[in-house]
Design a protein around this motif. Structure first.
Motif, PDB file in Angstrom:
ATOM      1  N   UNK A 256      42.804  37.397  41.860  1.00 38.98           N
ATOM      2  CA  UNK A 256      42.421  37.935  40.548  1.00 38.98           C
ATOM      3  C   UNK A 256      40.942  38.314  40.424  1.00 38.98           C
ATOM      4  N   UNK A 257      40.253  38.448  41.564  1.00 44.70           N
ATOM      5  CA  UNK A 257      38.871  38.940  41.476  1.00 44.70           C
ATOM      6  C   UNK A 257      38.887  40.448  41.697  1.00 44.70           C
ATOM      7  N   UNK A 258      38.163  41.134  40.851  1.00 43.27           N
ATOM      8  CA  UNK A 258      38.159  42.585  40.934  1.00 43.27           C
ATOM      9  C   UNK A 258      36.877  43.057  41.601  1.00 43.27           C
ATOM     10  N   UNK A 259      37.007  43.763  42.720  1.00 38.92           N
ATOM     11  CA  UNK A 259      35.829  44.317  43.389  1.00 38.92           C
ATOM     12  C   UNK A 259      36.043  45.803  43.605  1.00 38.92           C
TER      13      UNK A 259
ATOM     14  N   UNK B 161      38.030  39.804  30.576  1.00 41.26           N
ATOM     15  CA  UNK B 161      38.315  40.222  31.945  1.00 41.26           C
ATOM     16  C   UNK B 161      38.999  41.585  31.985  1.00 41.26           C
TER      17      UNK B 161
ATOM     18  N   UNK C 113      31.523  43.182  42.279  1.00 43.19           N
ATOM     19  CA  UNK C 113      32.667  42.409  41.816  1.00 43.19           C
ATOM     20  C   UNK C 113      32.332  41.621  40.561  1.00 43.19           C
ATOM     21  N   UNK C 114      33.376  41.402  39.785  1.00 45.46           N
ATOM     22  CA  UNK C 114      33.222  40.592  38.589  1.00 45.46           C
ATOM     23  C   UNK C 114      33.252  39.130  38.986  1.00 45.46           C
ATOM     24  N   UNK C 115      32.390  38.345  38.361  1.00 40.92           N
ATOM     25  CA  UNK C 115      32.413  36.917  38.607  1.00 40.92           C
ATOM     26  C   UNK C 115      33.467  36.246  37.742  1.00 40.92           C
TER      27      UNK C 115
ATOM     28  N   UNK D 229      34.480  48.305  34.913  1.00 37.41           N
ATOM     29  CA  UNK D 229      33.974  48.349  36.290  1.00 37.41           C
ATOM     30  C   UNK D 229      34.624  49.506  37.048  1.00 37.41           C
ATOM     31  N   UNK D 230      35.924  49.675  36.883  1.00 38.52           N
ATOM     32  CA  UNK D 230      36.618  50.780  37.559  1.00 38.52           C
ATOM     33  C   UNK D 230      36.123  52.135  37.057  1.00 38.52           C
TER      34      UNK D 230
ATOM     35  N   UNK E 238      37.263  44.644  33.720  1.00 38.89           N
ATOM     36  CA  UNK E 238      37.895  45.278  34.883  1.00 38.89           C
ATOM     37  C   UNK E 238      37.993  46.787  34.689  1.00 38.89           C
TER      38      UNK E 238
END
Lengths: 93, 316
Positions: A14-17, B252, A26-28, B259-260, B256
């Motif tokens: 579930x980590x988005x990079x 989140x 990436x999100x922490x 970020x994308x 997300x």
């Protein structure tokens, strides 16, 4: 021998990079926390899609950057520790 | 009920919005956005409280401005305005067309940047920067030079990397107007006695235009203008820093998506910092530095294109 270096590490799910010009952002775990990974760090992160030990990662890095694996084991381990502290990766038995 | 257009959308509003371009009322035309007056309660218990009266949850985004109004935006399509008694209508519209429309565009899946967009041929340049770096003054300078200003302050960028056309005004402080030689007499101020005015901008009807360049207005301690390209991780930092009301990226899921969006836009554009000497960072010099940089980039592209054409000719 059961040293810490026998342990394998893997990315937490579930980590988005995302990739930006070959670097990774990436999100922490915490809201609004981001990490940027460049060069060797980005490469190690890419390999951590599957579980690897310090030794395996060091060999991969050594191969990519044409350096001796023993030379980089300490650096790789330190980097993995920092990823662990940020809850970006986890240990696998 | 009046009908308006903004960001390529049709708005039906119970509140008169003279800042927007009015379009003929058409009962058959379904609006994209409904703006109605009504009671607005406080934030629901599950909402995340952000800064200064702002809150958000999955579907709603709310704003409370003391003595002005309470607002709620829902699903990228509905805004309810609950104006305070005796509220100044200009102030009610200021937050409606700023923060609330910005929130609506975020809810509609756009990356919303804080800056302005200027048309360059069939694409556009977006200029971002912190408050006080002269973004709007620069937009007015481009206008003076005959360029079309797509949007000022709020720049929604769609999933194809195109900036959307906003309302035809630039908000300018009195001293900026003076510097441009434009009298403030006859212009509406944004709010009460605040010496900031709505400068109307004339422009042709413009569709969304691909963003090709993004410049960050910045300063340095040297005497020259310098343009420093930004790439990789740094380009995310720039886009995040200059995201409009970035506190609305609150969990989140929105993090997300954002970020994308940033990664996609960075992949399509040239991003650079424009470092200017504090003493001589005039709008005119800033515009010239940007245009020169774009021209050198375009020259490279034109050369590449003509080479391709020459090659094609050889084969024909």
């Amino acid at each position: 021998m059961t040293s810490a270096r026998q342990l394998a590490y893997i990315r937490r799910p579930d980590l988005n990079a995302v990739s930006m010009d070959g670097e990774l952002v990436m999100m922490g775990v915490k809201q609004g926390e981001y990490f940027g990974l460049r060069d060797v760090a980005a490469s190690i992160w890419t390999h951590l899609e599957s579980a690897h030990t310090v030794g395996e990662l060091s060999a991969l890095v050594a191969d990519e950057y044409a350096i001796g694996a023993p030379d980089c084991e300490d650096d790789v381990e330190r980097f993995l520790d920092s990823l662990l502290a940020k809850k970006l990766i986890e240990k696998v038995d | 009920m009046r009908a308006y257009t903004c960001y390529g959308l049709r708005l039906h509003s119970e509140i008169d919005l003279p800042e927007l371009t009015e379009v003929p009322a058409d009962a058959a035309a379904a609006p994209d956005i409904h703006i109605v007056c009504g009671a607005v309660g406080g934030p629901p218990p599950q909402a995340t409280q952000l800064v200064s009266g702002l809150w958000r949850d999955e579907r709603f985004c709310g704003l409370a401005v003391t003595d002005v109004a309470d607002y709620v935006a829902r699903d990228g399509a509905h805004i309810v305005v609950d104006a305070a008694p005796n509220a100044e209508l200009r102030a009610v519209r200021l937050f409606l067309l700023g923060t609330m429309m910005g929130a609506i565009m975020m809810q509609r899946g756009h990356l919303v940047l804080h800056g302005n967009a200027i048309r360059i041929d069939n694409s556009c340049v977006v200029v971002v920067g912190h408050s006080g770096t002269g973004k709007s003054t620069l937009a007015a300078e481009f206008l003076r030079r005959g360029f079309d200003v797509l949007t000022d302050d709020v720049v929604p960028v769609d999933s194809l990397g195109r900036a959307l056309t906003g309302h035809p005004h630039i908000k300018l402080w009195a001293d900026a107007l003076e510097g441009l030689g434009v009298p403030s007499e006859g212009l509406a101020s944004v709010r009460g006695s605040v010496p900031k005015f709505q400068l109307p901008i004339a422009r042709p009807a413009l569709g969304p235009l691909p963003v090709r360049w993004i410049y960050v207005l910045d300063e340095h301690r040297h005497d020259n203008f310098e343009i420093v390209p930004v790439s990789g991780v740094d380009s995310f930092d720039v886009l995040r820093e200059h995201t409009y009301r970035k506190e609305l990226i609150f969990d989140r899921a929105t993090g997300r998506e954002h970020l994308n969006q940033c990664a996609a836009l960075a992949g399509r554009t040239h991003i650079a910092r424009l470092l200017r000497p504090a003493a001589t960072r005039t709008a005119a010099l800033t515009a010239e530095a940007i245009l020169a940089n774009i021209a050198s980039d375009s020259a490279t592209l034109d050369t590449a294109q003509s080479t391709t054409l020459d090659t094609a000719k050889e084969y024909s």
